[in-house]
Scaffold this motif. Structure first.
Motif, PDB file in Angstrom:
ATOM      1  N   TYR A  66     -59.117  -7.881 -39.805  1.00 48.12           N
ATOM      2  CA  TYR A  66     -58.367  -9.012 -40.367  1.00 48.12           C
ATOM      3  C   TYR A  66     -58.846  -9.326 -41.784  1.00 48.12           C
ATOM      4  CZ  TYR A  66     -57.121 -13.697 -41.634  1.00 48.12           C
ATOM      5  OH  TYR A  66     -56.677 -14.780 -42.341  1.00 48.12           O
ATOM      6  N   LEU A  67     -60.160  -9.375 -41.969  1.00 46.66           N
ATOM      7  CA  LEU A  67     -60.713  -9.710 -43.283  1.00 46.66           C
ATOM      8  C   LEU A  67     -60.278  -8.704 -44.343  1.00 46.66           C
ATOM      9  CD1 LEU A  67     -64.325 -10.796 -42.323  1.00 46.66           C
ATOM     10  CD2 LEU A  67     -62.482 -12.257 -43.142  1.00 46.66           C
ATOM     11  N   GLU A  68     -60.297  -7.430 -44.000  1.00 46.90           N
ATOM     12  CA  GLU A  68     -59.939  -6.394 -44.965  1.00 46.90           C
ATOM     13  C   GLU A  68     -58.458  -6.396 -45.321  1.00 46.90           C
ATOM     14  OE1 GLU A  68     -61.258  -2.773 -43.116  1.00 46.90           O
ATOM     15  OE2 GLU A  68     -63.308  -3.008 -43.867  1.00 46.90           O
ATOM     16  N   LYS A  69     -57.597  -6.606 -44.326  1.00 45.35           N
ATOM     17  CA  LYS A  69     -56.158  -6.431 -44.540  1.00 45.35           C
ATOM     18  C   LYS A  69     -55.395  -7.722 -44.834  1.00 45.35           C
ATOM     19  CE  LYS A  69     -55.875  -2.304 -41.691  1.00 45.35           C
ATOM     20  NZ  LYS A  69     -55.292  -1.685 -40.501  1.00 45.35           N
ATOM     21  N   ALA A  75     -56.964 -11.400 -44.893  1.00 45.36           N
ATOM     22  CA  ALA A  75     -57.636 -12.621 -45.354  1.00 45.36           C
ATOM     23  C   ALA A  75     -57.366 -12.953 -46.816  1.00 45.36           C
ATOM     24  CB  ALA A  75     -59.136 -12.540 -45.083  1.00 45.36           C
ATOM     25  N   PRO A  76     -57.302 -11.970 -47.718  1.00 45.79           N
ATOM     26  CA  PRO A  76     -57.068 -12.340 -49.117  1.00 45.79           C
ATOM     27  C   PRO A  76     -55.735 -13.072 -49.343  1.00 45.79           C
ATOM     28  CG  PRO A  76     -57.861 -10.078 -48.974  1.00 45.79           C
ATOM     29  CD  PRO A  76     -57.575 -10.538 -47.574  1.00 45.79           C
ATOM     30  N   ASN A  77     -54.787 -12.897 -48.440  1.00 46.27           N
ATOM     31  CA  ASN A  77     -53.458 -13.494 -48.609  1.00 46.27           C
ATOM     32  C   ASN A  77     -53.261 -14.787 -47.829  1.00 46.27           C
ATOM     33  OD1 ASN A  77     -52.707 -11.224 -50.166  1.00 46.27           O
ATOM     34  ND2 ASN A  77     -52.338 -10.074 -48.299  1.00 46.27           N
ATOM     35  N   HIS A  78     -54.278 -15.237 -47.103  1.00 45.31           N
ATOM     36  CA  HIS A  78     -54.119 -16.421 -46.254  1.00 45.31           C
ATOM     37  C   HIS A  78     -55.306 -17.359 -46.424  1.00 45.31           C
ATOM     38  CE1 HIS A  78     -50.720 -14.626 -44.128  1.00 45.31           C
ATOM     39  NE2 HIS A  78     -51.400 -13.500 -44.168  1.00 45.31           N
ATOM     40  N   ARG A  79     -55.021 -18.668 -46.359  1.00 46.54           N
ATOM     41  CA  ARG A  79     -56.070 -19.677 -46.438  1.00 46.54           C
ATOM     42  C   ARG A  79     -55.826 -20.702 -45.331  1.00 46.54           C
ATOM     43  NH1 ARG A  79     -59.266 -18.986 -50.153  1.00 46.54           N
ATOM     44  NH2 ARG A  79     -59.958 -20.873 -51.105  1.00 46.54           N
ATOM     45  N   LYS A 101     -66.136 -16.664 -44.401  1.00 46.84           N
ATOM     46  CA  LYS A 101     -65.654 -15.820 -45.499  1.00 46.84           C
ATOM     47  C   LYS A 101     -64.137 -15.736 -45.491  1.00 46.84           C
ATOM     48  CE  LYS A 101     -65.764 -11.220 -47.353  1.00 46.84           C
ATOM     49  NZ  LYS A 101     -66.653 -10.391 -48.072  1.00 46.84           N
ATOM     50  N   ALA A 102     -63.527 -15.825 -44.330  1.00 41.43           N
ATOM     51  CA  ALA A 102     -62.069 -15.745 -44.197  1.00 41.43           C
ATOM     52  C   ALA A 102     -61.354 -17.032 -44.593  1.00 41.43           C
ATOM     53  CB  ALA A 102     -61.694 -15.384 -42.758  1.00 41.43           C
ATOM     54  N   ASN A 103     -62.134 -18.068 -44.929  1.00 38.45           N
ATOM     55  CA  ASN A 103     -61.579 -19.382 -45.279  1.00 38.45           C
ATOM     56  C   ASN A 103     -60.924 -20.025 -44.081  1.00 38.45           C
ATOM     57  OD1 ASN A 103     -62.353 -19.458 -48.050  1.00 38.45           O
ATOM     58  ND2 ASN A 103     -60.757 -17.977 -48.449  1.00 38.45           N
TER      59      ASN A 103
END
Length: 69
Positions: A39-42, A44-48, A67-69
């Motif tokens: 999840y973090l790799e694919k 997490a950068p697009n979700h908060r 780290k995943a916010n």
């Protein structure tokens, strides 16, 4: 808000589910930290401000959730 979703998660076969609001954005049946790392790799950068349900939440997983916010 998350109580019905969490109750359903506990009785299901997924080991990890991630929600943004009431929308399921990721689910996995893999073991250990693999689903959370995936999840973090694919995603997490697009979700908060997500809610993460994990059936075996240890210290390492909890720190990754931060780290995943």
């Amino acid at each position: 808000m998350y109580k019905p979703l969490f109750d359903e998660f506990l009785t299901g076969s997924n080991t990890l589910q991630v929600y943004e609001g009431d929308k399921l954005i990721f689910a996995s049946q893999k073991d250990r930290l693999l689903p959370l790392v995936e999840y973090l790799e694919k995603f997490a950068p697009n979700h908060r401000d997500v809610a993460i349900f994990d059936k075996i939440m240890g210290r390492a997983a909890a720190l990754l959730c931060i780290k995943a916010n």
